[in-house]
Design an enzyme around this catalytic site. Sequence first.
Site, PDB file in Angstrom:
ATOM      1  CB  SER A 388      -0.931  -0.017   1.222  1.00 27.95           C
ATOM      2  OG  SER A 388      -1.684  -1.206   1.264  1.00 27.95           O
ATOM      3  CB  CYS A 540       8.272  28.030 -23.155  1.00 27.57           C
ATOM      4  SG  CYS A 540       9.300  29.290 -22.398  1.00 27.57           S
ATOM      5  CE1 TYR A 579       3.905   4.853  -8.133  1.00 27.78           C
ATOM      6  CE2 TYR A 579       1.930   5.629  -6.994  1.00 27.78           C
ATOM      7  CZ  TYR A 579       2.736   4.589  -7.424  1.00 27.78           C
ATOM      8  OH  TYR A 579       2.400   3.297  -7.144  1.00 27.78           O
TER       9      TYR A 579
END
Length: 720
Positions: A388, A540, A579
């Site tokens: 988990s 950009c 992540y």
Amino acid sequence: MPALGCCVESAVSPPLGYSFLSTPEIFSSGVPPSTNAVPLTTHWSPELSSDLYRVDGWGAPYFTVNSSGDISVLPHGTDTLPHQEIDLLKVVKKASDPINSGGLGLQLPLVVRFPDVLKNRLESLQSAFDYAVQSEGYEAHYQGVYPVKCNQDRFVVEDIVKFGSGFRFGLEAGSKPELLLAMSSLCKGSSEGLLVCNGFKDAEYISLALVARKLQLNTVIVLEQEEELDLVIDISHRMAVRPVIGLRAKLRTKHSGHFGSTSGEKGKFGLTTTQILRVVRKLEESGMLDCLQLLHFHIGSQIPSTALLADGVGEAAQVYSELVRLGAGMKFIDIGGGLGIDYDGTKSSDSDVSVGYGLQDYASTVVQAVRFVCDRKNVKHPVICSESGRAIVSHHSVLIFEAVSSTTTRSQELSSVGLQSFVEKLNDDARADYRNLSAAAIRGEYDTCMLYADQLKQRCVEQFKDGNLDIEQLAAVDAVCGFVSKAIGASDPVRTYHVNLSVFTSIPDFWAIDQLFPIVPIHKLDERPSARGILSDLTCDSDGKIDKFIGGESSLPLHELGSGNGAPYYLGMFLGGAYEEALGGLHNLFGGPSVLRVSQSDSPHSFAVTYAVPGPSCADVLRAMQHEPELMFETLKHRAEEFMHKEEEKEEDKEVAFASLASSLNQSFHNMPYLAPHSSCCFSAAANSGGYYYCNDENIVGVGAECAIGEEEFWPYCVA
């Protein structure tokens, strides 16, 4: 609402054939209110802000709005005492204030990690399973495994191993470097903690896993592909190591959300039932069927409901029981990841950013499903493992960034003379549109007004493209149409707030998969937000913006930025501890954020900084793309020297100028790529040349302590 006719003076004589918009109070009523407006109230409070941003929904039990209008961190969850709450704004000030003012001199953006929150997440997960095991009469135990892919940061992994050693917490690796990381870390962890080896494997990976087994680490090689078994059998014989083997099963159960794509019969990983049977036969023929001890599966991340969870775990328990019947030495069932996070605070099972259950619901569902099948099959209860990662690390990390400017909604003001001059230069069709617009305004026909305003604007754009209208006239039509939109309530009230951040580097999942995270001002929450905005980053790139927010909103309630007083406006992105850091790239060569590690303490402000490191410098990100900053500096230095000697100045003045320029260039390589603080000049000294501040937990330094980030080390240069 102001009259549309107020934009000009009614006394002006219009050209023949049309009239100006001059009738007062044309749009004084009947305009529907904005559907996403901030609630109107004469008194604003932190409690109203908490409701507006859903802090108590997604933030519980670790984040709340305090009485000062700042976000507070509750490091111990529901067990946090009032004096232990940490004001996030005070943490940011400690990090960003100059060293000579008692701060750490770190530049934003900034990731703040709270290891106490990480510890509480681990304890809460273990406690939920312990309770479920006891209440269900389950005859084995639970032990978790952290998948390091979620956040491979050294301190995160070391904290998890340390905090989890008391309840046999282990690690999962999916690549060779992750395996090396896990092996090293678990040397200091529980001897019973599992080292689960997932991912595609070659001979080197398998050899390394067997070395871990030789080092008395509790290593399990999980077969993701049938072909891996031959390598395991061959290499284990040659190394004389008896392996512990697991296999990953492709279940039929899957969920339909975004994260369910890795599950089901056509999932990326795992073995079909036919392949599982072939693996069992080959192990039996090799006299190694007793080595098969673990069954692993993965329904998908962010499992939305306990009903789906029970279905998947029940199917896997059937497979586990069949492996026991076939003679495998089964001991563990690894239910993989999937324990979801409620990113939007709705507790909904119908959303990719929420889940309809809590930790205890999840644990009880898993234990019940495994026990039910095993009891029916008369199979000994296996040790339950889970991976988990998202649920463990998401809450402990907060990304802080600053809004540095915003677009204005103020339009150009036209005088009556200016408006008359504008109309006189229109062609016949555009004049007709203007006349019709005026008539519709007088009649109060709002939709018709917008129709003719759009037509007028388009005709003027065409005139401009043909060279028959100058840029001042084009701006004038924008002003007229903008006034019409605002007067009838059709203008877009959403501003663009420019933030000192790269979405691609710090919030890549938003760009890549539309993952939503809670984003909230970390202060001023005792004030009513007066604007709505989207967030535009420094890159950009047109995708470098955040225009989707939790709750289905396309804009975020925000406050006015300080007008000229230099007061920063800080925003926080929460629940991003999994992540985001590992996935972030170097688009436009914007590197990662600065990092701060903060623990709860008994100091006056309730926290202590135990680790601080500046984000990557310009030299660091250039080096990551194979450039050589030292040589680049030398090239620029010699170029500067060449042109300095051509200047008509005294020799000593040239030397001083050259030294100053070389120093500035040097500093530019060592500064972070992000916008410098308002108080800094473009070449101001910053301690981000690899220096860091660190102190172990046994000797943490409080907020008021004197601390520094390290000596500045620049590349040498010489004055010719």
